[in-house]
Motif scaffolding. Structure first.
Motif, short mmCIF file in Angstrom:
data_model
loop_
_atom_site.label_atom_id
_atom_site.label_comp_id
_atom_site.label_asym_id
_atom_site.label_seq_id
_atom_site.Cartn_x
_atom_site.Cartn_y
_atom_site.Cartn_z
N CYS A 149 16.04 12.07 1.72
CA CYS A 149 16.26 13.25 0.87
C CYS A 149 17.66 13.24 0.27
CB CYS A 149 16.04 14.53 1.66
SG CYS A 149 14.31 14.86 2.03
N ASN A 150 18.62 12.80 1.06
CA ASN A 150 20.01 12.72 0.58
C ASN A 150 20.17 11.66 -0.52
OD1 ASN A 150 20.97 14.75 2.24
ND2 ASN A 150 21.55 13.34 3.88
N LEU A 151 19.25 10.71 -0.56
CA LEU A 151 19.27 9.71 -1.61
C LEU A 151 18.56 10.21 -2.88
CD1 LEU A 151 18.43 6.44 0.37
CD2 LEU A 151 20.62 7.04 -0.63
N LEU A 152 17.50 11.00 -2.67
CA LEU A 152 16.69 11.47 -3.79
C LEU A 152 17.34 12.60 -4.58
CD1 LEU A 152 13.12 11.52 -2.18
CD2 LEU A 152 14.15 9.72 -3.57
N LEU A 153 17.94 13.55 -3.88
CA LEU A 153 18.51 14.71 -4.55
C LEU A 153 19.59 14.35 -5.58
CD1 LEU A 153 18.60 17.32 -1.64
CD2 LEU A 153 17.08 17.28 -3.63
N PRO A 154 20.52 13.43 -5.25
CA PRO A 154 21.50 13.03 -6.26
C PRO A 154 20.86 12.37 -7.49
CG PRO A 154 22.26 12.40 -4.09
CD PRO A 154 20.83 12.83 -3.95
N GLY A 176 0.80 -1.22 0.00
CA GLY A 176 0.00 0.00 0.00
C GLY A 176 0.83 1.27 0.00
N LEU A 177 2.12 1.15 -0.29
CA LEU A 177 3.00 2.32 -0.34
C LEU A 177 3.09 2.85 -1.76
CD1 LEU A 177 5.91 0.98 1.91
CD2 LEU A 177 4.01 2.45 2.60
N TYR A 178 3.43 4.15 -1.88
CA TYR A 178 3.50 4.80 -3.17
C TYR A 178 4.97 4.96 -3.60
CZ TYR A 178 -1.47 5.98 -2.92
OH TYR A 178 -2.84 5.91 -2.86
N SER A 179 5.20 4.88 -4.90
CA SER A 179 6.56 4.91 -5.43
C SER A 179 7.04 6.33 -5.72
CB SER A 179 6.63 4.08 -6.72
OG SER A 179 7.92 4.14 -7.27
N LEU A 180 8.28 6.61 -5.33
CA LEU A 180 8.92 7.87 -5.66
C LEU A 180 9.56 7.75 -7.04
CD1 LEU A 180 10.54 8.54 -2.19
CD2 LEU A 180 8.89 10.04 -3.30
N ALA A 181 9.42 8.80 -7.85
CA ALA A 181 9.94 8.73 -9.22
C ALA A 181 10.30 10.12 -9.72
CB ALA A 181 8.91 8.10 -10.14
N VAL A 182 11.18 10.15 -10.71
CA VAL A 182 11.47 11.39 -11.43
C VAL A 182 10.48 11.47 -12.58
CG1 VAL A 182 13.14 12.68 -12.81
CG2 VAL A 182 13.91 11.36 -10.82
#
Length: 200
Positions: free
Chosen positions: A57-62, A11-17
């Motif tokens: 956040c430190n994983l997503l920004l790069p 039931g979790l949502y995926s983070l994406a560019v």
């Protein structure tokens, strides 16, 4: 960066560019999933309410910066693609395929087809690339305009090759690029089909 409105089994949502071109969208998935309540849609960031939010956040920004860098690279090469094709190009650039792995597969195929004259020529071309980089590890991401210019100079000065022969070397590199891209595209299609079969 966006939160895709499509849940996994938990039931979790995926983070994406989120890539958009000509009003068409495509998504590069990050591999991290969160609950919608932990996502700030207006600012496109993870809320502080999420456990260990600074780490995520430190994983997503790069990832976002890397995607922007790839987009700038495609623009500098004059590639004006749709969002879907840009996604395929970025997946290809991100892949860990070694140039010499693809080159070996290319040589094996030529040998299997008994094209021994072509085998001798292409083997020599690939050998020149190995001598230029002084390594058997070379990613496709290493190939840029500066690399190719230096390689052409190497062939022109150290190998004393004609412009026609240098052009032939570049044609082989282009051929191996296309072969590698096809592998990535086919792999992605196979993965998508497998997911459909598994999910019924």
């Amino acid at each position: 960066m966006t939160l895709r409105k499509k849940t996994d089994k938990k039931g979790l949502y995926s983070l994406a560019v989120h890539l958009t071109k000509f009003r068409k969208s495509s998504y590069l998935y990050i591999g991290h999933y969160i609950e919608p309540r932990h996502w700030n849609d207006a600012k496109s960031v993870v809320k502080n309410s999420y456990p260990n939010a600074p780490h995520l956040c430190n994983l997503l920004l790069p990832k976002l910066a890397e995607t922007n860098r790839f987009l700038l690279q495609l623009q500098s090469e004059g590639k004006d693609f749709s969002a879907a094709l840009i996604k395929k190009e970025i997946l290809f650039l991100r892949s860990d395929k070694n140039f010499f792995d693809i080159a070996d597969a290319h040589l094996d195929e030529i040998k299997a087809n008994n094209k021994f004259e072509r085998l001798t020529v292409d083997k020599a071309y690939i050998g020149n690339i190995a001598r230029f980089v002084k390594s058997i590890q070379l990613s496709f991401q290493d190939f840029n305009e500066n690399f190719l210019r230096r390689y052409m100079t190497f062939l022109r000065t150290s190998k004393n090759l004609s412009e026609r022969m240098i052009a032939n070397h570049l044609v082989l590199i282009q051929l191996l690029f296309i072969r590698a891209m096809l592998i990535i595209i086919i792999k992605n299609r196979f993965t998508q089909k497998s997911k459909l079969l598994i999910n019924g």
